[in-house]
Design a protein around this motif. Sequence first.
Motif, short mmCIF file in Angstrom:
data_model
loop_
_atom_site.label_atom_id
_atom_site.label_comp_id
_atom_site.label_asym_id
_atom_site.label_seq_id
_atom_site.Cartn_x
_atom_site.Cartn_y
_atom_site.Cartn_z
N TRP A 31 0.83 -1.21 0.00
CA TRP A 31 0.00 0.00 0.00
C TRP A 31 0.86 1.25 0.00
N ILE A 32 1.81 1.31 0.92
CA ILE A 32 2.68 2.49 1.04
C ILE A 32 3.43 2.73 -0.27
N SER A 33 3.95 1.66 -0.84
CA SER A 33 4.69 1.76 -2.09
C SER A 33 3.79 2.26 -3.22
N ALA A 34 2.53 1.82 -3.24
CA ALA A 34 1.60 2.23 -4.29
C ALA A 34 1.22 3.70 -4.17
N LEU A 35 0.99 4.17 -2.95
CA LEU A 35 0.64 5.58 -2.75
C LEU A 35 1.79 6.48 -3.17
N ILE A 36 3.00 6.07 -2.82
CA ILE A 36 4.18 6.81 -3.28
C ILE A 36 4.32 6.69 -4.79
N GLY A 37 4.00 5.49 -5.30
CA GLY A 37 4.12 5.22 -6.73
C GLY A 37 3.19 6.05 -7.59
N MET A 38 2.09 6.57 -7.01
CA MET A 38 1.20 7.43 -7.77
C MET A 38 1.94 8.69 -8.22
N ALA A 39 2.77 9.23 -7.34
CA ALA A 39 3.56 10.41 -7.72
C ALA A 39 4.60 10.04 -8.77
N THR A 40 5.24 8.88 -8.59
CA THR A 40 6.23 8.43 -9.55
C THR A 40 5.61 8.27 -10.93
N LYS A 41 4.43 7.63 -10.98
CA LYS A 41 3.74 7.45 -12.26
C LYS A 41 3.39 8.79 -12.90
N TYR A 42 2.98 9.74 -12.07
CA TYR A 42 2.62 11.06 -12.60
C TYR A 42 3.80 11.69 -13.33
N TYR A 43 4.96 11.66 -12.71
CA TYR A 43 6.14 12.28 -13.31
C TYR A 43 6.63 11.50 -14.53
N THR A 44 6.77 10.19 -14.41
CA THR A 44 7.34 9.40 -15.51
C THR A 44 6.44 9.42 -16.75
N CYS A 45 5.11 9.42 -16.53
CA CYS A 45 4.20 9.38 -17.68
C CYS A 45 3.94 10.77 -18.26
N SER A 46 4.04 11.81 -17.42
CA SER A 46 4.00 13.17 -17.97
C SER A 46 5.20 13.39 -18.88
N LEU A 47 6.36 12.93 -18.42
CA LEU A 47 7.58 13.06 -19.22
C LEU A 47 7.49 12.26 -20.51
N PRO B 154 10.85 5.76 -21.34
CA PRO B 154 12.06 6.26 -20.70
C PRO B 154 13.23 6.47 -21.65
N MET B 155 13.38 5.60 -22.65
CA MET B 155 14.51 5.76 -23.58
C MET B 155 14.41 7.05 -24.38
N TYR B 156 13.17 7.42 -24.76
CA TYR B 156 12.98 8.66 -25.51
C TYR B 156 13.04 9.87 -24.58
N VAL B 157 12.55 9.71 -23.35
CA VAL B 157 12.66 10.78 -22.35
C VAL B 157 14.13 11.13 -22.12
N ILE B 158 14.94 10.10 -21.99
CA ILE B 158 16.38 10.30 -21.76
C ILE B 158 17.03 11.01 -22.95
N MET B 159 16.71 10.56 -24.16
CA MET B 159 17.33 11.12 -25.36
C MET B 159 16.86 12.55 -25.62
N MET C 163 13.99 6.12 -12.97
CA MET C 163 13.93 7.01 -11.81
C MET C 163 14.93 8.16 -11.93
N LEU C 164 16.14 7.88 -12.42
CA LEU C 164 17.14 8.94 -12.56
C LEU C 164 16.65 10.04 -13.50
N SER C 165 16.11 9.65 -14.64
CA SER C 165 15.61 10.64 -15.60
C SER C 165 14.43 11.42 -15.03
N ALA C 166 13.55 10.74 -14.30
CA ALA C 166 12.39 11.41 -13.70
C ALA C 166 12.82 12.43 -12.65
N LEU C 167 13.78 12.06 -11.83
CA LEU C 167 14.25 12.96 -10.78
C LEU C 167 14.95 14.19 -11.38
N ILE C 168 15.78 13.96 -12.39
CA ILE C 168 16.51 15.07 -13.01
C ILE C 168 15.57 16.04 -13.73
#
Length: 455
Positions: A100-116, A133-138, A427-432
């Motif tokens: 549960w905790i991981s999923a609630l945190i993961g909602m924010a992760t999904k928001y950033y990675t999929c917006s990118l 992610p490969m295109y986000v990085i490039m 995660m690295l690309s999302a954080l940066i």
Amino acid sequence: MDIEKILVDLSNWIWDLPLLILLVGGGIYLLLYSRFLPFKHFWHAIAVLRGKYDSKASVGQISAFRALSTALSSTLGMGNISGVAIAIGMGGPGALFWMWISALIGMATKYYTCSLAIMYRGKDDSGVVQGGPMYVIMQGLGKKWKPLAVFFSITGLFGSLPIFTANQLTQVLNDVLLPGLGYEASTKSSLLIGIAISVMVSIVIFGGIQRIANYASKLVPLMVLLYFLSVFYILAMNHTNIIPAFEQVFTDALTGNAVLGGSLGAIIIIGVRRAAFSNEAGIGTAPMAHGASKNTEPVREGLVAMLGPFIDTIVVCTLTAIAILVTKSWETPDIGGVTVTLNAFTTTMPDYGAILLVFIVFIFALTSLFTYSYYGTKCIAFLLGTRHKKTYNYMYVASITLGSISTMSGIVGLIDISFALMAIPTMLSALILSPKVNRATLIYFKKVYLKSSTI
């Protein structure tokens, strides 16, 4: 050399504190950095999903709803039905709390990675707009980061393999279908089942993302509804055990499970691992599906995507886990994986529970198998070009048969290793690039509130 033991040991080594810090710590950072956006704008995300803000301007291949259905079709399935049983088997009921905790945190992760994934889309060598992610990085970090994009794509080839889903589908068919027909399970039966599944999957996956999304958007909601009704019946028949089950989840989550001899730290890691397998937040597969959306607004796609971990883990995984706990099927010796969930169904519905779960598992498994092939072909297209997509699909189909006759622990180890390695570039690309998302978020909601105030 015991390959299975090597995979399990390597998986346990990779899923240690550093990766936990990257996935969970990074997710907490994104949650705080977004000022708890997933919770503040939850209902706006529902409105976006319903199509309230759809635009006719489109450069992608599928709608936002179909993108979510495609992403969910890979997560709603064995991760919810079998993965939860594995989590409880390894870490006890307390593992659910950390999922549960991981999923609630993961909602924010999904928001950033999929917006990118929408913000930084690229084109493959055929000129088709792609995301992930490969295109986000490039596109977002620049060509000097290409080794990281290549690393994601290589690990994605293995993480997208259907071996776990094929293994668990074969297991449930061996447990239920064959005895009903008067046959005994064997390596030969597993091989034949694997070949049959391969043929069915081939018919769909060689049709591309539109056909996959078409099947997923129709089958996923129907199967979720049927699964909900089935589990609600189990809970109704065992309603006196529901509160004790939740009490056990919270107690074991904070103290460790004495029966299994698990420490608190070990249970947290098990919960995070299984949540990652279940909802894939931070792994990088979902951005590949959402990157194909026709949605041109990154923030809207991120809002739709963040609903994935909530639906997948908070809702569906919880229902499975509580069904397992109230029936005490997880305490039955010498069973594991999907058989634990099967035991919960047959205990409550002895006449038809097994057939019902087989039907649900079969459809869930097929939609997962359809979607993971799409992820794999996107990775191979980035690495070697689109002309190699069919080559990968041939390998993909062959691996279904291989997964059907392999051991569960070795397969879980291989997928866990792949997911762990995929998480690093994602995660690295999302954080940066997170400041870019925050800036887009601010602009987007200013427009939304300005528009609503003028109506």
